[in-house]
Design an enzyme around this catalytic site. Structure first.
Site, mmCIF file in Angstrom:
data_model
loop_
_atom_site.group_PDB
_atom_site.id
_atom_site.type_symbol
_atom_site.label_atom_id
_atom_site.label_comp_id
_atom_site.label_asym_id
_atom_site.label_seq_id
_atom_site.Cartn_x
_atom_site.Cartn_y
_atom_site.Cartn_z
ATOM 1 N N LYS B 80 0.856 -1.192 0.000
ATOM 2 C CA LYS B 80 0.000 0.000 0.000
ATOM 3 C C LYS B 80 0.888 1.236 0.000
ATOM 4 O O LYS B 80 1.959 1.239 0.636
ATOM 5 C CB LYS B 80 -0.895 -0.029 1.248
ATOM 6 C CG LYS B 80 -1.990 1.026 1.273
ATOM 7 C CD LYS B 80 -2.846 0.851 2.538
ATOM 8 C CE LYS B 80 -3.993 1.846 2.616
ATOM 9 N NZ LYS B 80 -4.822 1.644 3.829
ATOM 10 N N SER B 155 -9.616 1.496 2.826
ATOM 11 C CA SER B 155 -8.762 2.296 1.958
ATOM 12 C C SER B 155 -7.695 1.471 1.231
ATOM 13 O O SER B 155 -7.093 1.975 0.285
ATOM 14 C CB SER B 155 -8.070 3.375 2.800
ATOM 15 O OG SER B 155 -7.224 2.769 3.765
ATOM 16 N N SER B 179 -9.690 -0.895 7.042
ATOM 17 C CA SER B 179 -9.117 -0.628 5.716
ATOM 18 C C SER B 179 -8.375 -1.798 5.076
ATOM 19 O O SER B 179 -8.043 -1.745 3.902
ATOM 20 C CB SER B 179 -8.176 0.578 5.786
ATOM 21 O OG SER B 179 -8.917 1.767 5.769
#
Ligand SMILES: [Zn+2]
Lengths: 484, 493
Positions: B80, B155, B179
């Site tokens: 990420k 996310s 997330s």
């Protein structure tokens, strides 16, 4: 000036930089005077994703300071974020302590035996520094070398009653911090910084008046001068029937005036909250005990002991204990030399003058306590006079050597031998017949002249008391001879 | 071996015993990227193709020489974009950091590199991890490989979509309120939010420091266990990392669930939960019972306050964490010719997207003098109540099972203008973050349009082993099968 109808109320906030090797939350060096931005890393630059790691040496020194100042250590304290924007603050918040500081209470004793109470001491990180290049008003430069240096903030209660008392508080505080070895307290390098607040209230009133804050106080005398100036200004304002505004004033050491901060400082809401990146700081009792065990004797108790143990006067005791190093030096001399008053007089006079002329410290003085004790012993056993001792000291300071050997080399050994002194007296009487006549005629004052002449003839080496006695005996003998 | 669908741990074993070459593995992932990336947009940054192949060749040469291979040798993985790696950008999905290159590597990333993993790139995300759909990325949304008109969740949407589409064999995400888990659930992959403190946060760009955790997303529970074992453990440079060695969960993965007490809170199956999701989750719970676990009723009544408490407490921390993006030292700088205040305003106004600004405003307000007690401090009280509820529940059960998300993946744009509806998609995941507990999502079925549904399992602090063991038991029941259709895009119904 007529007595003021107001009482002065002063509170101080002092920041002291701790003497750690590295910064409080990262491994960068805690050092002054390096190339700007050379002592930085991702952590103190506030790079995304970095985390603080507490330097426990900073905690040890902070606890040491707190114990020296007689504060109460909180077993569990909490770091908090103090939020505000400024270019010298990379994270946009300062890691400090808020509602649970590591130390509460404490006090600094004043010379008159009273005490200034502290509210709290807390640990925090320093911010960086803005530089404003000369001749360029378009931009500022940021130096983050000191960003993250470990600080303690010491906050007094609003109990200081005069600028003079504020000054004495700072002198006393600095002495203690130096003794405890927690900070070098160097104001020029920003290791010690002081902000002050002052308010007036009608004499006898207990409610505090509106205070103003004073910043940019770069020396203890600037603190005193600024507080005096501000007390006068507030008094005039109040006597004129006007109100004091709550504001921050910047002291200008050159014009000796304070003016409101140019950038309008809005009432800051720092939005404190517990620092989630650091667990609560737990200081267990055994850690406190082991730090306490290494705490040196502090200036107050040492002063009392010097007076009692060495019989020195209060003033000398204060001077001798004004630094731990000087006090140590004195104790080393005193251990080898029995006339403590003479040692105290020599240290507070000649020795301190040489130290300040060379801008050096007692521990680095070229004349060590052993040599000084041997030199003073030569005075005490009347081998040399005190003024000769000062000449010898000068040589020892500049060239080194052994006191007795320097005394011989400079031929300063005192003439105490009665036969030798008598010869001297005879020749002085022969050479100064008119003065001798005057003396014998009753002019007692001339005696001093004759002593001086004899001393001069001896090259300053005659033992003054032996000489005095011999001269008076010879003159009286003459007077007697006449009468007979 | 079917490289497109094989889980990472079988590929790991195959590379190590020489039955497959690392180069072939990397080529398979590069092929998936070449085929799907332009449509899915999982990545914000891709490592160079040549460099990845070179690294794969080095692994193969080392194996041929008989050198010992590290555990994850030659396994391509994605990170990420809020996990920093020196040599790669780290934008956090924000214009603010569009050209930012971090000067150091996150501890979790370092551990993967040390274990021999190959980093394929940095994945798309909601700006600064604030969002539940990856639509808040300043660089465009990611599509869900199971239905290309659907969001991948967020996310960590880029990470979950990349794993689902075979554009990486596993990925790291970060989980502040769900997330990792919500996008894993939407994308039909397994995802673990470890116990707070189990994985170092050093190098994870902070959103809400007391909630954030890095965790793995994988094709199977064993993949997740394998990666967790590699990244977990004490880090002296993260003062909130637990002082214990992590890992060892893969070894005990097949221990079974006989005698395990599985707590189920009925309040999680009431209004707001899609009926098809509820059915699939109940089948997952039933699978645990069949495998030997005992199902017990529990109550987590404080969890109804979890969403407001979370959005206050997390945003309060975010308001401070994002203060450093001020245009002074790195990242975007605007309005530098004017006053200092003007530069701050212009930089932050242009650099942050709408959701990030909203969170900063909420957080700043919640900490402001006069409001702090009513908002921030009350949220912190809810936080301890939620933790107390869990503590009470874990007196009578060993893990807690329930839904991961109220619905399956929603449509792109569907909730973009309704922040409250968006926040509600985290309703089941937030409590674990408030309490700092580990939670795992495992696919356990599909809805009628073929979109994945996941079960969420929550465990005791630092008991990832039990949690992953239970997840593996659900997985063995075979309630969920297949991979996303390669052509995608047919779930328009
Ligand atoms: Zn540093």
């Amino acid at each position: 000036m007529a007595e003021s109808p107001f009482d002065i109320v002063i509170g101080l906030e002092v920041h002291a930089r701790l003497l750690t090797e590295s910064k409080i939350f990262c491994p960068c060096a805690n050092r002054f005077g390096e190339e700007p931005n050379s002592l930085v890393c991702p952590v103190c630059l506030g790079m995304p994703g970095v985390l603080p790691v507490l330097n426990h040496r900073a905690v040890d020194l902070a606890v040491r300071a707190a114990l020296a100042l007689d504060g109460r250590i909180r077993p569990v304290s909490v770091f908090a974020r103090k939020n505000y924007f400024y270019p010298d603050l990379p994270k946009g918040y300062q890691i400090s302590q808020f509602d649970r500081p590591f130390c509460e209470g404490g006090a600094v004793p004043l010379p008159d035996g009273s005490k200034i109470e502290l509210i709290r001491i807390h640990l925090e990180e320093d911010a960086g520094k803005l530089l404003h290049p000369e001749g360029d008003d378009g931009h500022s430069l940021v130096d983050l070398n000191r960003c993250g240096d470990p600080l303690i903030e010491i906050v007094t209660a609003p109990v200081i009653t005069s600028p003079e008392e504020a000054y004495l508080f700072l002198v006393g505080l600095k002495e203690i911090l130096l003794y405890a070895g927690v900070s070098d307290c160097n104001m020029e390098e920003g290791s010690l910084r002081c902000d002050a607040n002052l308010s007036l209230r009608p004499r006898g009133e207990t409610k505090l008046g509106t205070k103003t804050e004073l910043k940019n106080l770069n020396s203890f005398s600037a603190v005193r001068a600024a507080l005096r100036w501000e007390a006068t200004r507030q008094e005039r304002t109040l006597l004129d029937g006007k109100k004091v505004n709550h504001e921050t004033l910047l002291w200008n050491a050159e014009t000796k005036e304070a003016s409101p901060m140019r950038t309008k400082e809005e009432a800051h809401d720092y939005r404190y909250f517990p620092e989630p990146d650091l667990p609560p700081l737990v200081i267990d009792p055994s850690r406190i005990d082991s730090i306490r065990a290494t705490l040196p004797e502090l200036p107050g108790p040492k002063r009392e002991r010097f007076m009692k143990e060495y019989g020195v006067r209060r003033y000398d005791a204060e001077v001798l204990t004004s630094s731990a190093e000087l006090a140590d030096y004195y104790e080393k001399v005193a251990a080898r030399f029995p006339d403590r008053a003479l040692a105290a007089a020599f240290l507070t006079g000649t020795f301190l003058r040489y130290l300040s002329e060379d801008d050096t410290a007692p521990g680095l003085a070229p004349v060590g306590p052993g040599a000084l004790a041997r030199l003073l012993s030569l005075v005490r056993d009347e081998t040399i006079s005190l003024s000769a001792a000062k000449k010898v000291f000068d040589v020892l300071w500049k060239e080194g050597g052994e006191p007795a050997e320097v005394v011989d080399r400079l031929a300063l050994r005192q003439i105490s031998d009665e036969g030798e002194v008598e010869k001297l007296v005879v020749s002085v009487i022969d050479e100064n017949a008119p003065q001798v006549e005057q003396f014998l005629g009753g002019k007692e004052k001339v005696f001093g002249f004759l002593v001086g002449a004899a001393m001069k003839k001896s090259g300053g080496r005659a033992n003054p008391s032996v000489l005095g006695e011999a001269l008076r005996a010879a003159l009286e003998k003459r007077r007697g001879g006449r009468r007979a | 071996m079917d490289l497109r669908n094989a889980p990472a741990h079988t590929i790991r074993d195959a590379i190590r015993d020489g039955s497959i070459e690392a180069r072939a593995v990397v080529e398979s992932v590069l092929d998936a990227i070449a085929r799907d990336e332009s449509d899915l947009h999982c990545y914000l940054h891709l490592a160079g193709r040549d460099r990845l192949l070179e690294e794969a060749d080095r692994v193969d040469e080392a194996r041929r020489r008989g050198d010992p291979l590290p555990l994850l040798a030659g396994i391509p993985c994605a990170l990420k974009d809020n996990i920093v790696v020196k040599g790669m950008p780290a934008t956090c999905g924000s214009k603010m950091l569009e050209r930012f290159h971090p000067p150091y590597t996150a501890t979790a990333a370092r551990r993967l590199l040390d274990a021999g993993a190959l980093i394929t790139g940095k994945t798309n995300m909601d700006e600064f991890a604030m969002g539940s759909s990856t639509e808040n990325s300043a660089f465009g949304a990611t599509r869900n490989p199971w239905g290309r008109d659907r969001v991948p969740g967020g996310s960590s949407g880029g990470s979950a979509a990349a794993v689902a589409a075979g554009e990486a064999l596993f990925a790291l995400g970060s989980d502040t309120g769900g997330s990792i888990r919500q996008p894993a659930a939407f994308c039909g992959v397994a995802g673990l939010k470890p116990t707070y403190g189990a994985v170092s946060r050093r190098g994870l760009v902070a959103f809400a420091s007391s909630f954030d955790q890095i965790g793995p997303i994988g094709r199977s529970v064993r993949d997740v266990a394998m990666v967790f074992d590699a990244i977990a453990g004490v880090d002296p440079r993260d003062s909130t990392s637990a002082t214990r060695e992590g890992g060892g969960t893969e070894e005990t993965l097949d221990a079974g669930v006989a005698g395990l007490r599985v707590g189920v809170a009925e309040e999680f199956f009431r209004e707001g939960l899609d009926a098809e999701v509820a059915r699939a989750v109940r089948r997952g719970i039933e699978a645990l019972r069949v495998a030997g676990a005992a199902v017990v009723d529990i109550s987590l009544s404080s969890s109804r306050f979890a969403i407001p408490a979370y959005y206050i407490a997390a945003d309060a921390e975010a308001s401070a964490n994002l203060a450093r993006f001020d245009g002074v030292r790195y990242g975007l700088r605007r309005g530098a010719s004017g006053s200092l205040g003007g530069m701050y305003r212009a930089t932050r106004n242009d650099g942050f997207g709408a959701e990030v600004k909203r969170r900063i405003l909420i957080g700043t307000f919640a900490l402001s003098s006069g409001y702090r007690e009513a908002w921030y401090e009350r949220a912190m009280k809810v936080r301890s109540l939620v933790a107390a509820d869990y503590a009470a529940a874990f007196e009578i059960c060993d893990i807690i099972a329930g839904p991961a998300t109220p619905t399956t993946a929603f449509r792109l744009g569907e909730k973009q203008n309704d922040p409250l509806a968006m926040y509600l998609s985290d309703v089941y995941t937030i409590s674990a973050n408030l309490a700092g507990l580990p939670a795992l999502v495992v696919p356990c079925g599909s809805d009628r349009s073929g979109l994945p549904v996941a079960i969420q399992l929550t465990g005791r602090a630092f008991d990832e082993a039990t949690l992953l063991g239970a997840g593996a038991a659900v997985e063995r029941a075979g309630l969920f099968s297949g991979g996303p259709r390669a052509d995608g895009g047919e779930h328009h119904g």
